[in-house]
Design a protein around this motif. Sequence first.
Motif, short mmCIF file in Angstrom:
data_model
loop_
_atom_site.label_atom_id
_atom_site.label_comp_id
_atom_site.label_asym_id
_atom_site.label_seq_id
_atom_site.Cartn_x
_atom_site.Cartn_y
_atom_site.Cartn_z
N LEU A 170 22.09 2.78 4.44
CA LEU A 170 21.37 3.04 3.19
C LEU A 170 20.10 2.20 3.08
N GLY A 171 20.15 0.98 3.63
CA GLY A 171 18.95 0.15 3.58
C GLY A 171 19.16 -1.28 3.16
N TYR A 172 20.40 -1.75 3.15
CA TYR A 172 20.59 -3.18 2.84
C TYR A 172 21.77 -3.77 3.59
N LEU A 173 21.75 -5.09 3.70
CA LEU A 173 22.75 -5.81 4.49
C LEU A 173 23.11 -7.11 3.79
N GLN A 174 24.39 -7.30 3.54
CA GLN A 174 24.87 -8.59 3.02
C GLN A 174 25.63 -9.28 4.14
N PHE A 225 23.42 -14.20 3.83
CA PHE A 225 22.03 -13.77 3.72
C PHE A 225 21.99 -12.31 3.28
N PHE A 226 20.96 -11.92 2.55
CA PHE A 226 20.84 -10.54 2.08
C PHE A 226 19.46 -9.99 2.45
N ILE A 227 19.42 -8.77 2.93
CA ILE A 227 18.14 -8.11 3.25
C ILE A 227 18.17 -6.69 2.73
N ALA A 228 17.10 -6.28 2.04
CA ALA A 228 16.94 -4.86 1.68
C ALA A 228 15.53 -4.44 2.08
N LYS A 229 15.43 -3.20 2.55
CA LYS A 229 14.11 -2.69 2.97
C LYS A 229 13.71 -1.54 2.05
N PHE A 230 12.62 -1.72 1.33
CA PHE A 230 12.11 -0.67 0.44
C PHE A 230 10.83 -0.09 1.02
N ARG A 231 10.63 1.22 0.82
CA ARG A 231 9.35 1.82 1.20
C ARG A 231 8.72 2.45 -0.03
N ARG A 232 7.40 2.21 -0.20
CA ARG A 232 6.72 2.81 -1.35
C ARG A 232 6.63 4.32 -1.15
N LYS A 233 6.93 5.05 -2.22
CA LYS A 233 6.93 6.52 -2.11
C LYS A 233 5.51 7.03 -1.98
N PHE A 293 15.38 -3.00 -9.05
CA PHE A 293 14.07 -2.70 -8.47
C PHE A 293 13.93 -1.20 -8.21
N LEU A 294 14.98 -0.62 -7.62
CA LEU A 294 14.92 0.82 -7.31
C LEU A 294 14.77 1.66 -8.58
N ASN A 295 15.39 1.19 -9.66
CA ASN A 295 15.34 1.94 -10.91
C ASN A 295 14.00 1.82 -11.63
N ASN A 296 13.21 0.82 -11.26
CA ASN A 296 11.99 0.56 -12.04
C ASN A 296 10.68 0.69 -11.27
N TYR A 297 10.76 0.89 -9.97
CA TYR A 297 9.52 0.91 -9.16
C TYR A 297 9.52 2.12 -8.23
N PRO A 298 8.33 2.59 -7.85
CA PRO A 298 8.26 3.81 -7.03
C PRO A 298 8.55 3.54 -5.54
N PHE A 299 9.74 3.03 -5.29
CA PHE A 299 10.14 2.70 -3.91
C PHE A 299 11.49 3.34 -3.63
N LYS A 300 11.76 3.57 -2.34
CA LYS A 300 13.12 3.99 -1.96
C LYS A 300 13.63 3.07 -0.85
N LEU A 301 14.96 3.03 -0.71
CA LEU A 301 15.53 2.24 0.37
C LEU A 301 15.33 2.95 1.70
N GLU A 302 15.26 2.19 2.76
CA GLU A 302 15.12 2.80 4.10
C GLU A 302 16.15 2.19 5.04
N LYS A 362 0.85 -1.20 0.00
CA LYS A 362 0.00 0.00 0.00
C LYS A 362 0.89 1.26 0.00
N PRO A 363 0.34 2.43 -0.33
CA PRO A 363 1.15 3.64 -0.31
C PRO A 363 1.84 3.81 1.06
N ARG A 364 3.11 4.08 1.01
CA ARG A 364 4.00 4.20 2.17
C ARG A 364 4.16 2.90 2.98
N GLY A 365 3.71 1.84 2.38
CA GLY A 365 3.97 0.52 2.98
C GLY A 365 5.37 0.05 2.62
N GLU A 366 5.77 -1.13 3.15
CA GLU A 366 7.15 -1.57 2.93
C GLU A 366 7.25 -2.94 2.26
#
Length: 449
Positions: free
Chosen positions: A426-430, A441-449, A400-409, A376-380
Motif C-alpha cells: 500500500l505504501g508504508y512500513l512499520q 522505524f516508520f516510512i510512508a511514500k506519498f506521491r502528489r496527484k 495527511f492523505l485525508n487533507n492533501y492531494p497526495f496518494k500512497l505509493e 512539485k506535481p507528481r513529485g514525492e
Amino acid sequence: MINGINSREMILEILLEIEEGEHSHVAIRNALSKYQFLPKQDRAFITRVCEGTLEYRIQIDYIINSFSKVTVDKMKPAIREILRSAVYQLKYMDSVPDSAVCNEAVKLAQRKGFYNLKPFVNGVLRTIAREMDQVRFPQKEDDLLKYLSVKYSMPEVLVTRWLEAYGEETTEKILADFLMEHPLTIRCRTYLNSKEEVIKSLESQGVHVAPAPYLPYAYSISEFNHILALDAFIKGKIVVQDVSSMLVAEVADPKKGDYVIDVCAAPGGKSLHMGDKMEGYGTVDARDVSQYKVNLIEENIQRTNSINVQARVQDATIFDQDSELLADVVIADVPCSGYGVIGKKPEIKYRVTPQKQDEIVILQRTILDRAANYVKPRGELIFSTCTIAKEENEENMMWFLNNYPFKLESLDPYLPEELHSETTALGYLQLLPGVHKTDGFFIAKFRRK
Ligand SMILES: C[S@@+](CC[C@H](N)C(=O)[O-])C[C@H]1O[C@@H](n2cnc3c(N)ncnc32)[C@H](O)[C@@H]1O
C-alpha cells in the motif's frame, strides 16, 4: 583509581547528569573525552555500567525497594545513583566481585560527603548481594503489565500502549530487543568505493565486519575503540546509519539531477545517502532548525565530500515560499518520540509524558503541511519517524492523505522481499525492534496527484 580518576565517581557524575536531562550518549561521550588517557578497559567498564544502570533502572529500583526501608524515590540523588549502579554490577556483571562492588559504593558515598549514610549503603547492598535470588518479581500470570514492566524495565504507560497496539507476543519481543546489545551499523558508500576495499581497511584496523540485514551495502561493525580513529570513517568511505534509516533513500529512489529537500536533515544521514544515490548530480537541500544542527550536517558533508549536498538553517514549521512546488523529492524525517531507538537511547523511556506526545503530533503535522507545499506535481514526499507510536505514524499518515492531494505509493519495488507485506504494497512500513532486524522505524511514500 587511575591518575586520580575514579571510574565509579565518573559513573556517578554521568548518571546524575542524565538524571538532570542530558542524553546518555552525550553525557558518556563528554565524560570520556575529558579523560582520553583512560585505558580501553576502564572506558568499556564506565560505558557498560552507565548504560546498564539506565537500561535496567525500573528492575533495579524494584530490587532496591524490596530490601530498603527508604524507597528509591525518597533517597538523595547521589545515594540513589550509587545504589542503582552498584545493584546493576551485582546483578549483571560477574567480572566484579560482590565485595568490591559494596566496598567501592560505600567509599564513594563517603567521598561525596554522606559519611552518616555509609552504614545504610553498606547494609542495603550487602543484603542485596546475599539475597538477590530471593527477590519476588511480579509473575506473568498474576499481573502481565507489572511483569513486563519490571522484567524489561519499561514504564507501565509504554507497555500498556504497546500491548494495545501490538499484542502480548510482539510487545514482549520489542521489549526484549531493547535490552539486547546491537553492533553499530554502517553504510558503505559504494558509489565511490568498493565494498571489498572498505572491509579490508576496517579489518586491517582490527574491526570485526559482518553483513547487516536487508541491504547489500550495510555492515555491522564491532571490536573497535573509537569510530573517529577508523581510516574508512575519516576518509568518508562509510557513514554510521541504522539500516532502517537507509531504507528511506531506497524508497525515495531519487534520479540523478533531482532537486531534493530534506526538511529535518541533521546530522545528515538521509541527505548524504540521497546525494550518493544521485551519484554527485542534482542537489540535496539539507535543512534544520538551528545553526548548531546545520554545522553537524556541514561536518558530514565535508568529511564525505558530498558535492551535491548543501546545508542551511530553515525552520520546517515556517513556510518557505521560494521552495513552493519545486522539489522532485521532499524528505520529512520529522522529530518524534523516538520510541524506536530506546535500545540506543534508554533515557527516552523515562521521559514520556502525555503532553509531550500531543505536542509532537502537532509539530509533525505542521511540518508535513509545509513540506507538502514544496513537492512539485507528481513529485514525492517521504514521511518517516524513528518511533513505533501509532498516532505519530499511521494516524498522521491517514490525516495527511485525508487533507492533501497526495496518494500512497507501493514500497515493494524498492524493498528487499523479506520486508514485503500488505502495508508495504500500500505504501508504508512499520519496522518493529525484535520483529525486524532494525531499530523501530516508520516510512510512508506519498506521491502528489
Ligand atoms: C529524526 S531527526 C533527523 C535525522 C536526519 N534526517 C538524519 O537522517 O540524519 C529530526 C531532526 O528534526 C530537527 N527539527 C526539529 N524541529 C525542527 C524544525 N522546526 N525545523 C527543522 N528541523 C527541525 C531536529 O533538529 C532533528 O535534527
